[in-house]
Design an enzyme around this catalytic site. Structure first.
Site, PDB file in Angstrom:
ATOM      1  N   LEU A  55       1.212  -1.031  -0.133  1.00 35.03           N
ATOM      2  CA  LEU A  55      -0.325   0.306  -0.017  1.00 35.03           C
ATOM      3  C   LEU A  55       0.996   1.388   0.372  1.00 35.03           C
ATOM      4  CD1 LEU A  55      -2.606  -0.778   2.686  1.00 35.03           C
ATOM      5  CD2 LEU A  55      -3.147   0.268   0.212  1.00 35.03           C
ATOM      6  N   ASP A  56       0.563   2.458  -0.683  1.00 36.97           N
ATOM      7  CA  ASP A  56       1.409   3.334  -0.510  1.00 36.97           C
ATOM      8  C   ASP A  56       1.168   3.708   0.575  1.00 36.97           C
ATOM      9  OD1 ASP A  56       1.780   3.264  -3.481  1.00 36.97           O
ATOM     10  OD2 ASP A  56       0.464   4.756  -3.880  1.00 36.97           O
ATOM     11  N   PRO A  57       2.265   5.071   1.651  1.00 35.01           N
ATOM     12  CA  PRO A  57       2.236   5.855   2.440  1.00 35.01           C
ATOM     13  C   PRO A  57       1.253   6.415   2.198  1.00 35.01           C
ATOM     14  CG  PRO A  57       4.319   5.543   0.897  1.00 35.01           C
ATOM     15  CD  PRO A  57       3.682   5.104   0.133  1.00 35.01           C
ATOM     16  N   ALA A  59      -1.728   5.779   1.328  1.00 36.34           N
ATOM     17  CA  ALA A  59      -3.252   4.671   1.841  1.00 36.34           C
ATOM     18  C   ALA A  59      -2.920   4.307   2.889  1.00 36.34           C
ATOM     19  CB  ALA A  59      -3.269   3.555   0.325  1.00 36.34           C
TER      20      ALA A  59
END
Length: 316
Positions: A55-57, A59
């Site tokens: 997961l992106d930071p 998100a």
């Protein structure tokens, strides 16, 4: 007067535990998936831990983590369906596709679409669509992630890829802020989807201001634990949050082995003619259990209805 030499202090290493299981984590905003793994590994004093897909930071939400023997099966969820709650800011574009990048307004006259206009446009994105992966992604080009090139202001040509969008529902539309519920298949970039939806609405583009993953396959965010909650628990309660290793593998049929067959499969021998596999075609993957219902690992159906070990637990 001679001064006594004081030996250098030794750093006392914490004892790592060989625990196995799956933790459903509610990843907080602002940290990478790898950072979340390191924090969880420290909290559990675990010898081994990994995630099942990043997961992106920016998100938040569901991030299954695998401890110990469960890491052998972490790739199973990479191709799973996922659900997201996404908030789009229409009429603006971002260098990264989300709130982490440099934001600029596309045009002051883009206007705000109506709910009915949004519903019509969103129908075009349901089904199999083609996406160009974003430059700010972990996809690799010549051995380097694309985001490395993006940070150096280099643009790499990326071929469009087919992804599957199962459903998109509008949760709210207030001025130029559109909140969506998105159900999609593997490989979907929600940032790219947001940009494409913004352009299709005639707003020139859009970017993500919030993104929260709520489901992966059969796992739900309601089952997940926050890092702060885990930190405050005692060891026994914390360990109770771990799901069994085979929770990742429910898509595969189960085969119960008798005591002799279980011993043979652990020894790497092919076992023949278990009654549960008579109707299974060659190449099928099955979950293996011993006569006490203890999970042993995965096996594969071979010719003549035999089972060969595919991936077993070291200490079931």
């Amino acid at each position: 007067m001679l001064q006594a030499k004081i030996p250098p202090s030794k750093t006392i290493k914490s004892i790592k535990r060989n625990i196995s299981g799956v933790l459903l984590l509610d990843k907080p905003y602002g940290i990478s998936s790898n950072k979340a793994v390191q924090i969880a590994k420290r909290i559990f004093s675990a010898a081994k831990c990994g995630h099942t897909g990043t997961l992106d930071p920016m998100a938040t939400g569901l991030l299954p983590l695998c401890f110990g023997e469960a890491t052998k099966f972490s790739s199973v969820l990479l191709g799973a369906n996922k659900t997201y709650e996404a908030t789009l800011r229409l009429g603006f574009i971002s260098t990264t596709g989300d709130a982490e990048g440099e934001i600029s307004q596309f045009t002051a006259n883009a206007g705000n679409p109506t709910p009915s206009q949004c519903e019509q446009v969103l129908k075009c994105f349901i089904g199999r669509i083609r996406q160009v992966p974003p430059m700010y992604s972990a996809l690799k080009h010549q051995g380097k992630p694309l985001y490395v090139y993006a940070r150096n202001n280099k643009v790499i040509e990326r071929p469009a890829r087919e992804v599957l969008i199962h459903d998109i529902q509008i949760k709210s539309l207030i001025d130029n802020e559109l909140q969506l519920h998105i159900e999609c298949g593997t490989g979907t970039y929600i940032r790219t989807l947001a940009e494409d939806i913004g352009r299709a609405l005639g707003c020139g583009g859009a970017y993500l201001t919030q993104l929260r993953r709520t489901t992966i396959d059969s796992f739900d965010l309601f089952q997940a634990q926050a890092l702060s909650t885990l930190e405050a628990m005692d060891t026994m309660d914390r360990d109770d949050c771990l799901l069994p290793v085979d929770c990742l593998l429910q898509e595969f049929p189960a085969v119960i082995l008798n005591e002799s067959a279980a011993l043979h499969i652990r020894q790497g021998r092919i076992i023949s003619n278990p009654p549960d596999v008579h109707s299974m075609p060659e190449g099928n993957i099955v979950r293996l259990y011993d006569h006490q219902q203890q999970f042993l690992g995965l096996g594969e159906i071979t010719d003549k209805q035999k089972i060969a070990a595919k991936r077993l637990l070291v200490n079931p």
